[in-house]
Design a protein around this motif. Sequence first.
Motif, PDB file in Angstrom:
ATOM      1  N   ASP A  70       0.678  -1.238  -0.097  1.00 22.47           N
ATOM      2  CA  ASP A  70       0.087  -0.058   0.001  1.00 22.47           C
ATOM      3  C   ASP A  70       0.822   1.200   0.070  1.00 22.47           C
ATOM      4  OD1 ASP A  70      -2.433  -1.403  -0.261  1.00 22.47           O
ATOM      5  OD2 ASP A  70      -2.944  -1.028   2.084  1.00 22.47           O
ATOM      6  N   ILE A  71       1.880   1.279   0.781  1.00 23.59           N
ATOM      7  CA  ILE A  71       2.694   2.362   0.862  1.00 23.59           C
ATOM      8  C   ILE A  71       3.527   2.768  -0.340  1.00 23.59           C
ATOM      9  CG2 ILE A  71       4.964   3.224   2.055  1.00 23.59           C
ATOM     10  CD1 ILE A  71       4.121   1.652   4.568  1.00 23.59           C
ATOM     11  N   MET A  72       3.815   1.713  -1.253  1.00 26.53           N
ATOM     12  CA  MET A  72       4.639   2.046  -2.250  1.00 26.53           C
ATOM     13  C   MET A  72       3.898   2.650  -3.523  1.00 26.53           C
ATOM     14  SD  MET A  72       7.491   1.454  -1.723  1.00 26.53           S
ATOM     15  CE  MET A  72       8.661   0.652  -0.225  1.00 26.53           C
ATOM     16  N   HIS A  73       2.419   2.908  -3.409  1.00 25.69           N
ATOM     17  CA  HIS A  73       1.609   3.310  -4.120  1.00 25.69           C
ATOM     18  C   HIS A  73       1.614   4.825  -3.682  1.00 25.69           C
ATOM     19  CE1 HIS A  73      -0.356  -0.739  -4.847  1.00 25.69           C
ATOM     20  NE2 HIS A  73      -0.217  -0.332  -6.112  1.00 25.69           N
ATOM     21  N   PHE A  74       2.320   5.324  -2.819  1.00 28.67           N
ATOM     22  CA  PHE A  74       2.298   6.701  -2.378  1.00 28.67           C
ATOM     23  C   PHE A  74       1.172   7.133  -2.184  1.00 28.67           C
ATOM     24  CE2 PHE A  74       4.542  10.649  -2.376  1.00 28.67           C
ATOM     25  CZ  PHE A  74       5.616  10.451  -1.373  1.00 28.67           C
ATOM     26  N   ASP A  75       0.279   6.704  -1.648  1.00 29.27           N
ATOM     27  CA  ASP A  75      -1.215   7.127  -1.495  1.00 29.27           C
ATOM     28  C   ASP A  75      -1.287   8.673  -0.760  1.00 29.27           C
ATOM     29  OD1 ASP A  75      -3.747   7.834  -1.101  1.00 29.27           O
ATOM     30  OD2 ASP A  75      -4.487   5.832  -0.766  1.00 29.27           O
ATOM     31  N   PRO A  76      -1.788   9.675  -1.277  1.00 33.37           N
ATOM     32  CA  PRO A  76      -1.617  10.799  -0.477  1.00 33.37           C
ATOM     33  C   PRO A  76      -2.378  10.827   0.898  1.00 33.37           C
ATOM     34  CG  PRO A  76      -3.174  11.274  -2.264  1.00 33.37           C
ATOM     35  CD  PRO A  76      -2.261   9.982  -2.465  1.00 33.37           C
ATOM     36  N   GLU A  77      -3.036  10.020   1.097  1.00 31.34           N
ATOM     37  CA  GLU A  77      -4.077   9.830   2.591  1.00 31.34           C
ATOM     38  C   GLU A  77      -3.193   9.277   3.315  1.00 31.34           C
ATOM     39  OE1 GLU A  77      -7.944   8.505   1.644  1.00 31.34           O
ATOM     40  OE2 GLU A  77      -8.117   9.646  -0.120  1.00 31.34           O
ATOM     41  N   GLY A  78      -1.844   8.619   2.917  1.00 33.00           N
ATOM     42  CA  GLY A  78      -1.046   7.998   3.922  1.00 33.00           C
ATOM     43  C   GLY A  78      -2.006   6.462   4.257  1.00 33.00           C
ATOM     44  N   ILE A  79      -1.502   5.849   5.248  1.00 35.72           N
ATOM     45  CA  ILE A  79      -1.966   4.623   5.647  1.00 35.72           C
ATOM     46  C   ILE A  79      -2.837   4.765   6.914  1.00 35.72           C
ATOM     47  CG2 ILE A  79      -0.154   3.374   4.715  1.00 35.72           C
ATOM     48  CD1 ILE A  79       1.186   3.349   7.837  1.00 35.72           C
ATOM     49  N   THR A  80      -3.707   3.792   7.150  1.00 31.87           N
ATOM     50  CA  THR A  80      -4.538   4.063   8.397  1.00 31.87           C
ATOM     51  C   THR A  80      -3.720   3.976   9.609  1.00 31.87           C
ATOM     52  OG1 THR A  80      -4.784   1.629   8.626  1.00 31.87           O
ATOM     53  CG2 THR A  80      -6.258   2.722   7.064  1.00 31.87           C
ATOM     54  N   PRO A  81      -4.260   4.468  10.794  1.00 34.80           N
ATOM     55  CA  PRO A  81      -3.670   4.580  12.096  1.00 34.80           C
ATOM     56  C   PRO A  81      -3.365   3.127  12.474  1.00 34.80           C
ATOM     57  CG  PRO A  81      -5.466   6.116  12.132  1.00 34.80           C
ATOM     58  CD  PRO A  81      -5.632   5.237  10.874  1.00 34.80           C
ATOM     59  N   GLU A  82      -4.314   2.096  12.242  1.00 32.30           N
ATOM     60  CA  GLU A  82      -3.783   0.713  12.572  1.00 32.30           C
ATOM     61  C   GLU A  82      -2.687   0.148  11.982  1.00 32.30           C
ATOM     62  OE1 GLU A  82      -6.764   1.662  11.660  1.00 32.30           O
ATOM     63  OE2 GLU A  82      -8.089   1.753  13.590  1.00 32.30           O
ATOM     64  N   GLN A  83      -2.667   0.611  10.784  1.00 32.30           N
ATOM     65  CA  GLN A  83      -1.365   0.147   9.792  1.00 32.30           C
ATOM     66  C   GLN A  83       0.035   0.665  10.313  1.00 32.30           C
ATOM     67  OE1 GLN A  83      -2.994   1.182   5.921  1.00 32.30           O
ATOM     68  NE2 GLN A  83      -3.055  -1.093   5.336  1.00 32.30           N
ATOM     69  N   LYS A  84      -0.045   1.938  10.539  1.00 24.96           N
ATOM     70  CA  LYS A  84       1.111   2.714  11.146  1.00 24.96           C
ATOM     71  C   LYS A  84       1.555   2.130  12.495  1.00 24.96           C
ATOM     72  CE  LYS A  84       2.672   7.090  13.127  1.00 24.96           C
ATOM     73  NZ  LYS A  84       2.345   8.429  13.330  1.00 24.96           N
TER      74      LYS A  84
END
Length: 326
Positions: A295-309
Amino acid sequence: MNIKPEFLQIIKDIKEQNIDIQLTTRDFLRYFSCEKRTKGNKGRIDVYLEEQNLETSPNYAELWIDGTLILKHKARAKSKASTSPIQKISILPAANKPPISISRDAKLSDAITQMMMHNFSQLPVMSNPRSVAGFITWESIGYGITNGNSSNEVKDFLDTNVTIVDLDKPLLDAIKIVIEKDFVLVQKKDKSLSGIVTIADISTQFLLLTEPFLLLEQIENLIRLLLDEKFLVQDIKSFCEEEEFENTIEFIDDLTFGQYIRLIEKPDNWIKLNLKIDRIPFINQLDSIREIRNDIMHFDPEGITPEQKQSLVNMAKFLTELIKYK
């Protein structure tokens, strides 16, 4: 795709009653049991909307996560949903929070009070709701007083060198302006202010995007330390041949994240690590990290979810402690 039952009723109402439904982007995603607009999620949602002959306005993929959209029926289905590849400043929360402003005819004490109460460095000064006269800052107040200005009117401390950008301004272009000007005002199409974006807001967004990358790098480096000098080069090459991996392996660093997992999940290889932890839960958690990494490698501007972080933080901390006893 897991569609919420209440959403099916909404779709039925749209089709049968020919009505439009207003909701936030976040709530729209939740009807599809999604939290983020990943490439996979958008693909599945787009297919579903096409099948149901529905569309959103504005496009849900380009709108701020808590912005308002309209879900409606379309008379003729389009062959493909088009989204802009360029991120806009509208993706930033600060650009969508109308700023506190003050009238140019207000008292200076009023401006100072507002800035102190809200911990602001600047306030937009308005001639009317859709006309920006300039702004007032601690700096403009300080310069004025230093130069003998004894007025108690906001208009006498006004800085008219204000920069205003549209809500659809490309994000990268806007960042350059913010860095140069310290902040920019953001306006809607009707010229009313939609937000104010400062260097602090840009820094927050930068941290949101980069922190997961830094955590991932830390995790991968720690995994390499766990594997360091535990296998012969020939053992690694034989493993890659058995698994039919195409990359050439000379060092541990040549393995991909997925290959790390494949390597150490084998019981014989796991024994070589001499770790006093359970193999299966450790491998399962590493696989979860691998999915987050994708998911991170897609460089999503919304970032990752708090749970993922939090999963990344926990794994980095766990591996750090594990290395101490290596």
